[in-house]
Write a protein that holds these residues in place. Structure first.
Motif, PDB file in Angstrom:
ATOM      1  N   ASP A 257       8.415   8.451  17.254  1.00 21.54           N
ATOM      2  CA  ASP A 257       9.249   9.658  17.341  1.00 21.54           C
ATOM      3  C   ASP A 257      10.729   9.279  17.413  1.00 21.54           C
ATOM      4  N   LEU A 258      11.024   8.241  18.179  1.00 15.68           N
ATOM      5  CA  LEU A 258      12.405   7.786  18.331  1.00 15.68           C
ATOM      6  C   LEU A 258      12.945   7.264  16.997  1.00 15.68           C
ATOM      7  N   SER A 259      12.135   6.515  16.271  1.00 13.23           N
ATOM      8  CA  SER A 259      12.549   6.011  14.956  1.00 13.23           C
ATOM      9  C   SER A 259      12.796   7.153  13.984  1.00 13.23           C
TER      10      SER A 259
ATOM     11  N   GLY B  80      10.567   8.181   9.355  1.00 16.68           N
ATOM     12  CA  GLY B  80      10.819   7.430  10.587  1.00 16.68           C
ATOM     13  C   GLY B  80       9.545   6.862  11.181  1.00 16.68           C
ATOM     14  N   GLU B  81       8.459   7.637  11.108  1.00 17.82           N
ATOM     15  CA  GLU B  81       7.191   7.139  11.648  1.00 17.82           C
ATOM     16  C   GLU B  81       6.659   5.987  10.815  1.00 17.82           C
ATOM     17  N   LEU B  82       6.779   6.093   9.487  1.00 16.67           N
ATOM     18  CA  LEU B  82       6.344   4.990   8.624  1.00 16.67           C
ATOM     19  C   LEU B  82       7.169   3.739   8.906  1.00 16.67           C
ATOM     20  N   MET B  83       8.480   3.917   9.104  1.00 21.90           N
ATOM     21  CA  MET B  83       9.331   2.784   9.435  1.00 21.90           C
ATOM     22  C   MET B  83       8.911   2.170  10.765  1.00 21.90           C
ATOM     23  N   SER B  84       8.526   3.021  11.716  1.00 16.79           N
ATOM     24  CA  SER B  84       8.102   2.535  13.024  1.00 16.79           C
ATOM     25  C   SER B  84       6.839   1.689  12.909  1.00 16.79           C
TER      26      SER B  84
ATOM     27  N   GLN C 179      -3.193  -3.486  23.703  1.00 14.62           N
ATOM     28  CA  GLN C 179      -1.973  -3.161  22.959  1.00 14.62           C
ATOM     29  C   GLN C 179      -2.123  -3.530  21.484  1.00 14.62           C
ATOM     30  N   VAL C 180      -2.721  -4.695  21.215  1.00 17.24           N
ATOM     31  CA  VAL C 180      -2.970  -5.111  19.837  1.00 17.24           C
ATOM     32  C   VAL C 180      -3.890  -4.115  19.143  1.00 17.24           C
ATOM     33  N   SER C 181      -4.916  -3.687  19.874  1.00 16.77           N
ATOM     34  CA  SER C 181      -5.864  -2.720  19.320  1.00 16.77           C
ATOM     35  C   SER C 181      -5.171  -1.423  18.931  1.00 16.77           C
ATOM     36  N   ALA C 182      -4.280  -0.931  19.797  1.00 12.11           N
ATOM     37  CA  ALA C 182      -3.573   0.319  19.505  1.00 12.11           C
ATOM     38  C   ALA C 182      -2.664   0.163  18.291  1.00 12.11           C
ATOM     39  N   ALA C 183      -1.917  -0.951  18.229  1.00 11.29           N
ATOM     40  CA  ALA C 183      -1.006  -1.167  17.097  1.00 11.29           C
ATOM     41  C   ALA C 183      -1.779  -1.378  15.798  1.00 11.29           C
ATOM     42  N   ALA C 184      -2.846  -2.194  15.858  1.00 10.70           N
ATOM     43  CA  ALA C 184      -3.634  -2.468  14.655  1.00 10.70           C
ATOM     44  C   ALA C 184      -4.323  -1.201  14.164  1.00 10.70           C
ATOM     45  N   SER C 185      -4.790  -0.384  15.093  1.00  9.26           N
ATOM     46  CA  SER C 185      -5.468   0.862  14.706  1.00  9.26           C
ATOM     47  C   SER C 185      -4.529   1.774  13.928  1.00  9.26           C
ATOM     48  N   ARG C 186      -3.265   1.871  14.356  1.00 11.11           N
ATOM     49  CA  ARG C 186      -2.289   2.709  13.650  1.00 11.11           C
ATOM     50  C   ARG C 186      -1.994   2.144  12.260  1.00 11.11           C
ATOM     51  N   LEU C 187      -1.908   0.821  12.159  1.00 15.14           N
ATOM     52  CA  LEU C 187      -1.636   0.207  10.858  1.00 15.14           C
ATOM     53  C   LEU C 187      -2.811   0.368   9.902  1.00 15.14           C
ATOM     54  N   PHE C 188      -4.033   0.211  10.421  1.00 17.05           N
ATOM     55  CA  PHE C 188      -5.198   0.345   9.553  1.00 17.05           C
ATOM     56  C   PHE C 188      -5.444   1.800   9.163  1.00 17.05           C
TER      57      PHE C 188
ATOM     58  N   HIS D  86       0.834  -1.209   0.000  1.00 11.48           N
ATOM     59  CA  HIS D  86       0.000   0.000   0.000  1.00 11.48           C
ATOM     60  C   HIS D  86       0.869   1.261   0.000  1.00 11.48           C
ATOM     61  N   LEU D  87       1.949   1.222   0.773  1.00 13.60           N
ATOM     62  CA  LEU D  87       2.866   2.370   0.791  1.00 13.60           C
ATOM     63  C   LEU D  87       3.460   2.610  -0.601  1.00 13.60           C
ATOM     64  N   MET D  88       3.807   1.522  -1.292  1.00 18.43           N
ATOM     65  CA  MET D  88       4.381   1.659  -2.627  1.00 18.43           C
ATOM     66  C   MET D  88       3.398   2.286  -3.611  1.00 18.43           C
ATOM     67  N   ARG D  89       2.100   2.124  -3.357  1.00 23.83           N
ATOM     68  CA  ARG D  89       1.087   2.633  -4.284  1.00 23.83           C
ATOM     69  C   ARG D  89       0.562   4.015  -3.896  1.00 23.83           C
ATOM     70  N   LEU D  90       0.927   4.501  -2.722  1.00 18.73           N
ATOM     71  CA  LEU D  90       0.478   5.833  -2.330  1.00 18.73           C
ATOM     72  C   LEU D  90       1.165   6.892  -3.187  1.00 18.73           C
ATOM     73  N   SER D  91       0.490   8.009  -3.353  1.00 21.90           N
ATOM     74  CA  SER D  91       1.005   9.074  -4.207  1.00 21.90           C
ATOM     75  C   SER D  91       2.173   9.786  -3.547  1.00 21.90           C
ATOM     76  N   VAL D  92       2.970  10.453  -4.375  1.00 23.18           N
ATOM     77  CA  VAL D  92       4.137  11.186  -3.881  1.00 23.18           C
ATOM     78  C   VAL D  92       3.706  12.240  -2.869  1.00 23.18           C
ATOM     79  N   GLY D  93       2.534  12.829  -3.086  1.00 21.69           N
ATOM     80  CA  GLY D  93       2.055  13.875  -2.179  1.00 21.69           C
ATOM     81  C   GLY D  93       1.928  13.407  -0.744  1.00 21.69           C
ATOM     82  N   PHE D  94       1.599  12.127  -0.546  1.00 22.16           N
ATOM     83  CA  PHE D  94       1.489  11.594   0.811  1.00 22.16           C
ATOM     84  C   PHE D  94       2.831  11.666   1.526  1.00 22.16           C
ATOM     85  N   PHE D  95       3.906  11.333   0.803  1.00 25.60           N
ATOM     86  CA  PHE D  95       5.232  11.296   1.414  1.00 25.60           C
ATOM     87  C   PHE D  95       5.818  12.689   1.599  1.00 25.60           C
ATOM     88  N   ASP D  96       5.216  13.707   0.963  1.00 22.61           N
ATOM     89  CA  ASP D  96       5.674  15.071   1.194  1.00 22.61           C
ATOM     90  C   ASP D  96       5.428  15.503   2.636  1.00 22.61           C
TER      91      ASP D  96
END
Length: 613
Positions: free
Chosen positions: A218-220, A138-142, A326-335, A123-133
């Protein structure tokens, strides 16, 4: 200074955010459960083996009574041996069931996480360049590492408890009431308080887990940004400053993790204490009943073991509740990331663009980045097939934006861009971009071999075609002079190569792609004279018979362009060949004079200003 009203609004917003985070995100958990569907067969085996292991565990505890009967009531050694062998057989069967349970649970959990990780990356590979602007790398890597790792550990390690603990609690409770309903009521006196504590801790854990993931992101971000700028940090000698910055972020992440630990520290020992209280009450009353001869002593022993087992699973279920938060918090960020809709997509009726001639037209194009000021204002021009057109202008004039709109990295705000008469918004993106090649100012190479990077332009090319592209790019000589030739590793982002070598590999990559439309972003601006000469020669070969847009910062490099477009504040203010524009003595002539140190005839004829008195 904020007004009391604004402070009240901020407070309410903060409370609202905290209230949302304290609630279990059931939608995220439901969406996560859908990833189990492709693995139902393995999941079914895991459930069956888990049920078998749970029932056999209950059987073992129930058989304590049978084990002690021959001891307490004058039985024979033969009877004791028979019971012992039966218990041993049950224990062996339970061990086998647990092996299947652990293996298949891990299989399903690991597959689920791998599928989700693959989907997020795709999905990240298909997002538009504007998203990455606007997104932070670091947050995406996290999210791909920390959040996914949290899901992996939590799912694999707690799925067993999530499924088996309720079964053990229900089965154990039924067994307790079969032994003695009065003792069971005493043992269960502490259960309501236990449930209350688990629910309250779960609400606190959701907030703590969400904050922990944010701090880790933030650390990433700090690590990714600083490590990519390590040369600047060393040059400026700011290592101590960066270490202090990282220490602050690291401390914040540590404190966030400790908030999670404090929730667990408060809950699990409390559940153990309540379990002990329930057991002590039951044993005290049961002991009195046994002394009075109303309850067999072996039943008390079985009851004690069963109570311990039930409360142990209550504790496990409490831990599951915390982990689900904890699963809910992590899954929510991914979704949330998966719910990002690409701004640039094919229309349902998009047509495939066949091999083009290379004609490009900007028709009254306006453009502004999201929420920003207009960058391009009513831009109109035509580029003929095979023509070399240079874009010049001061910083911020819109040169790079014009070049970015041709491969449709962004969509115009108004007007249209046409390639061979086709509106770029109405053709398939892949068929449009397959006609284009780019040689950027800062060359992007991937870690791997030189061959990998050249073949990136056309992976199906033959070795002979790759070598021919390298030869035309003036890269073959230095490549073949290396010990590993085309199999030489270039390092991360090509750090093992010089700037000129990286540029020539990028040109070879573009040559191998054989594009009809070429975009050059001042590919020689940071090179020494020798490297620039080699790169310039390679570029001339690359530009032959191709429509080329050159983003020029040094005007001396584009004198041979067929046409020059001069941009100022998002508008085309001048257009023509170099000599023609110099003769006009307009904006282009002024830019050229400033860069080359030349003065126009008018400036030379002008008398010097009088010295101040």
């Amino acid at each position: 200074m904020p007004t009391p009203a604004s402070e009240s609004d901020t407070t309410r917003q903060g409370r609202g955010l905290r209230a949302r985070l304290q609630r279990l995100d059931t939608n995220a958990l439901i969406r996560l459960s859908r990833y189990f569907r492709p693995h139902l067969r393995a999941g079914l085996v895991a459930v069956v083996t888990m049920i078998a292991a749970s029932l056999l565990s209950l059987t073992l505890y129930w058989m304590i009574k049978s084990f002690f009967q021959p001891i307490l009531h004058g039985g024979t050694v033969r009877a004791l041996t028979r019971v012992t062998l039966i218990v041993l057989g049950v224990a062996l069967a339970r061990s086998l069931a647990m092996c299947g349970q652990i293996y298949f649970t891990n299989l399903v959990g690991q597959r689920l996480v791998a599928d989700l990780r693959q989907q997020v990356y795709a999905h990240l590979m298909r997002l538009s360049v504007g998203f990455f602007d606007s997104a932070k790398t670091g947050e995406l890597m996290s999210r791909l590492t920390n959040d996914m790792a949290a899901l992996q550990v939590m799912l694999v390690n707690t799925v067993i408890e999530m499924l088996s603990a309720p079964l053990m609690i229900v089965g154990g409770t039924v067994a307790l009431f079969c032994l003695s309903w009065r003792l069971s009521l005493l043992a269960c006196l502490c259960l309501p308080l236990t449930v209350f504590l688990i629910r309250r801790a779960g609400m606190r854990m959701n907030w703590a887990a969400a904050q922990s993931l944010i701090k880790l992101a933030d650390l990433s971000e700090v690590m990714q940004e600083r490590l990519s700028a390590i040369r600047i940090i060393n040059t400026f000698g700011t290592q101590d400053v960066e270490i202090a910055t990282f220490r602050d972020r690291n401390t914040e992440a540590f404190r966030a993790r400790m908030r999670e630990a404090r929730v667990q520290t408060g809950l699990l020992p409390s559940v153990e204490l309540l379990a002990a209280l329930g057991l002590i009450l039951a044993l005290w009353f049961g002991g009195r009943e046994a002394l009075a001869g109303r309850v067999p002593a072996e039943s008390i022993l079985t009851f004690a073991a069963m109570v311990q087992q039930v409360y142990s699973n209550v504790r496990k279920l409490g831990n599951v509740v915390l982990v689900l938060q904890q699963v809910s918090a992590a899954a929510s960020r991914l979704f949330t990331l998966l719910d990002e809709v690409p701004a640039i997509q094919d229309l349902p009726d998009a047509e495939r663009l066949e091999r083009v001639e290379g004609a490009v037209r900007f028709d009254h194009v306006h453009f502004n980045y999201t929420g920003g000021e207009p960058v391009l204002r009513d831009i109109s021009f035509d580029v003929r097939p095979g023509e070399v057109v240079a874009l010049v202008g001061s910083s911020g004039a819109g040169k790079t934006t014009v070049a970015s709109l041709v491969p449709r990295l962004y969509d115009v705000s108004a007007g249209s861009i046409l390639v061979d008469g086709h509106d770029v918004r109405r053709v398939e993106l892949l068929s449009l971009r397959s006609q284009m090649g780019v040689v950027p100012q800062e060359t992007t190479l991937f870690s791997g071999t030189i061959a990998d990077n050249i073949l990136y332009g056309r992976p199906e090319a033959t070795p002979e075609e790759m070598q021919e592209a390298a030869r035309k790019a003036n890269a073959a000589e230095f490549i073949e002079g290396m010990p590993e030739s085309y199999n030489t590793l270039v390092g991360e982002r090509g750090v093992k190569l010089s700037g000129g070598q990286r540029q020539r590999i990028a040109i070879a990559r573009a040559l191998l792609r054989d594009p009809r439309i070429l975009i050059l972003d001042e590919a020689t601006s940071s090179l020494d004279a020798e490297s620039e000469s080699l790169v310039q020669e390679a570029l001339e070969i690359l530009m032959e018979n191709r429509t080329t847009l050159v983003i020029a910062h040094r005007l001396s490099t584009i004198r041979k362009a067929d046409r020059i477009l001069v941009l100022q504040q998002g508008r085309v203010v001048e257009e023509g060949a170099h000599d023609e524009l110099m003769a006009r003595e307009g904006h282009y002539a002024k830019l050229y004079s400033i860069q080359t140190g030349r003065k126009s005839a008018e400036e030379l004829a002008r008398p010097p200003a009088a010295a101040p008195a």
